[in-house]
Write an enzyme that holds these catalytic residues in place. Sequence first.
Site, PDB file in Angstrom:
ATOM      1  N   GLN A 113       0.829  -1.203   0.000  1.00 51.72           N
ATOM      2  CA  GLN A 113       0.000   0.000   0.000  1.00 51.72           C
ATOM      3  C   GLN A 113       0.867   1.257   0.000  1.00 51.72           C
ATOM      4  O   GLN A 113       0.357   2.353  -0.214  1.00 51.72           O
ATOM      5  CB  GLN A 113      -0.882   0.025   1.253  1.00 51.72           C
ATOM      6  N   ASN A 114       2.153   1.101   0.268  1.00 58.64           N
ATOM      7  CA  ASN A 114       3.044   2.237   0.409  1.00 58.64           C
ATOM      8  C   ASN A 114       3.386   2.842  -0.954  1.00 58.64           C
ATOM      9  O   ASN A 114       3.520   2.121  -1.949  1.00 58.64           O
ATOM     10  CB  ASN A 114       4.319   1.827   1.134  1.00 58.64           C
ATOM     11  N   HIS A 131      -1.337   1.288  -4.575  1.00 55.24           N
ATOM     12  CA  HIS A 131      -1.716   2.692  -4.423  1.00 55.24           C
ATOM     13  C   HIS A 131      -0.815   3.631  -5.219  1.00 55.24           C
ATOM     14  O   HIS A 131      -0.872   4.846  -5.041  1.00 55.24           O
ATOM     15  CB  HIS A 131      -1.723   3.099  -2.950  1.00 55.24           C
ATOM     16  N   CYS A 139       0.736  14.467 -15.911  1.00 53.42           N
ATOM     17  CA  CYS A 139      -0.182  15.547 -16.226  1.00 53.42           C
ATOM     18  C   CYS A 139      -1.617  15.046 -16.149  1.00 53.42           C
ATOM     19  O   CYS A 139      -1.905  13.898 -16.506  1.00 53.42           O
ATOM     20  CB  CYS A 139       0.102  16.096 -17.624  1.00 53.42           C
ATOM     21  N   CYS A 142      -2.459  15.833 -20.534  1.00 52.51           N
ATOM     22  CA  CYS A 142      -1.690  15.258 -21.644  1.00 52.51           C
ATOM     23  C   CYS A 142      -0.840  14.086 -21.153  1.00 52.51           C
ATOM     24  O   CYS A 142      -0.965  13.638 -20.017  1.00 52.51           O
ATOM     25  CB  CYS A 142      -0.824  16.327 -22.305  1.00 52.51           C
ATOM     26  N   CYS A 163       1.569  21.407 -21.524  1.00 53.81           N
ATOM     27  CA  CYS A 163       0.234  21.911 -21.863  1.00 53.81           C
ATOM     28  C   CYS A 163      -0.320  22.917 -20.860  1.00 53.81           C
ATOM     29  O   CYS A 163      -1.367  23.519 -21.091  1.00 53.81           O
ATOM     30  CB  CYS A 163      -0.751  20.757 -22.040  1.00 53.81           C
ATOM     31  N   GLY A 201       2.764  -4.968   8.938  1.00 54.04           N
ATOM     32  CA  GLY A 201       2.644  -3.551   9.223  1.00 54.04           C
ATOM     33  C   GLY A 201       1.448  -2.862   8.608  1.00 54.04           C
ATOM     34  O   GLY A 201       1.539  -1.703   8.215  1.00 54.04           O
ATOM     35  N   GLY A 229       0.394  -4.290  16.772  1.00 51.08           N
ATOM     36  CA  GLY A 229      -0.972  -4.244  17.276  1.00 51.08           C
ATOM     37  C   GLY A 229      -1.894  -5.192  16.529  1.00 51.08           C
ATOM     38  O   GLY A 229      -1.460  -6.026  15.736  1.00 51.08           O
TER      39      GLY A 229
END
Length: 261
Positions: A113-114, A131, A139, A142, A163, A201, A229
Amino acid sequence: MPQDDLPAATVDAVAALLQTAKRILFITGAGMSADSGLPTYRGIGGLYERKDTDEGFPIEVALSGRMLQSRPEVCWKYIAQIGAACIGARHNLGHEILAAIEREIPGTWVLTQNVDGFHRDAGSRQVIEIHGNARSIVCTRCSHRDTVSDYHTLSLPPMCPACGHVLRPEVVLFGELLPPDATEAYERETGLGFDLVVSIGTTSVFPYIAAPVIEAHEQGIPTVEINPGDSEVSRFVDHRLRSRAAVALQALWQRFAAARA
């Protein structure tokens, strides 16, 4: 890194699974880069601490595709703040160990996900950046694209030299679809199946991050979680190491390498 608090029996059991697996999926979240000095906060790649922005928006609104379209200066203000947290940071021992495991076991994949690019920096090649990657700037109109390592060098919001339209990082902002190339790789590799799935993690709040662990559990495939956790997948895993990523991975690599020597 101290490993005294890690249960030796669990480390041995997981190292034994690494020895026999031919296809391994490592799923990584913000905790993977914590040993690089990056905070495990919300926002892009988990890098934002405050609940609301200076303008009073929740960060999920400020860092959304809709905000980029309507008020790019607001969206880029917080993109740049997140980018500042990455300046001077680099991949850590945990990233290097996953790359080393891939060299030993060619069927190893990383689903991350990093957006920091550290897995590729460390040498991993089979990486699904679900991600995106914050170093790639494209851009909004373009085909212009560029690579940037320091957002401080950009005017805000940065404009396309070709552009004149707004540039954006090639990452998934809130409310946007996942990148099609990464989605295709995700579906292809999870469809082929894995012998071992390891979550590292991440709180696994996104369904596509939790799914490989839950599906492996339902199919009787070994599952592991490395996380200080609890997470959404904690109850589904066979083995848990309540530890920072780099600490647990170092212990596993030492057992794994010793057995293969």
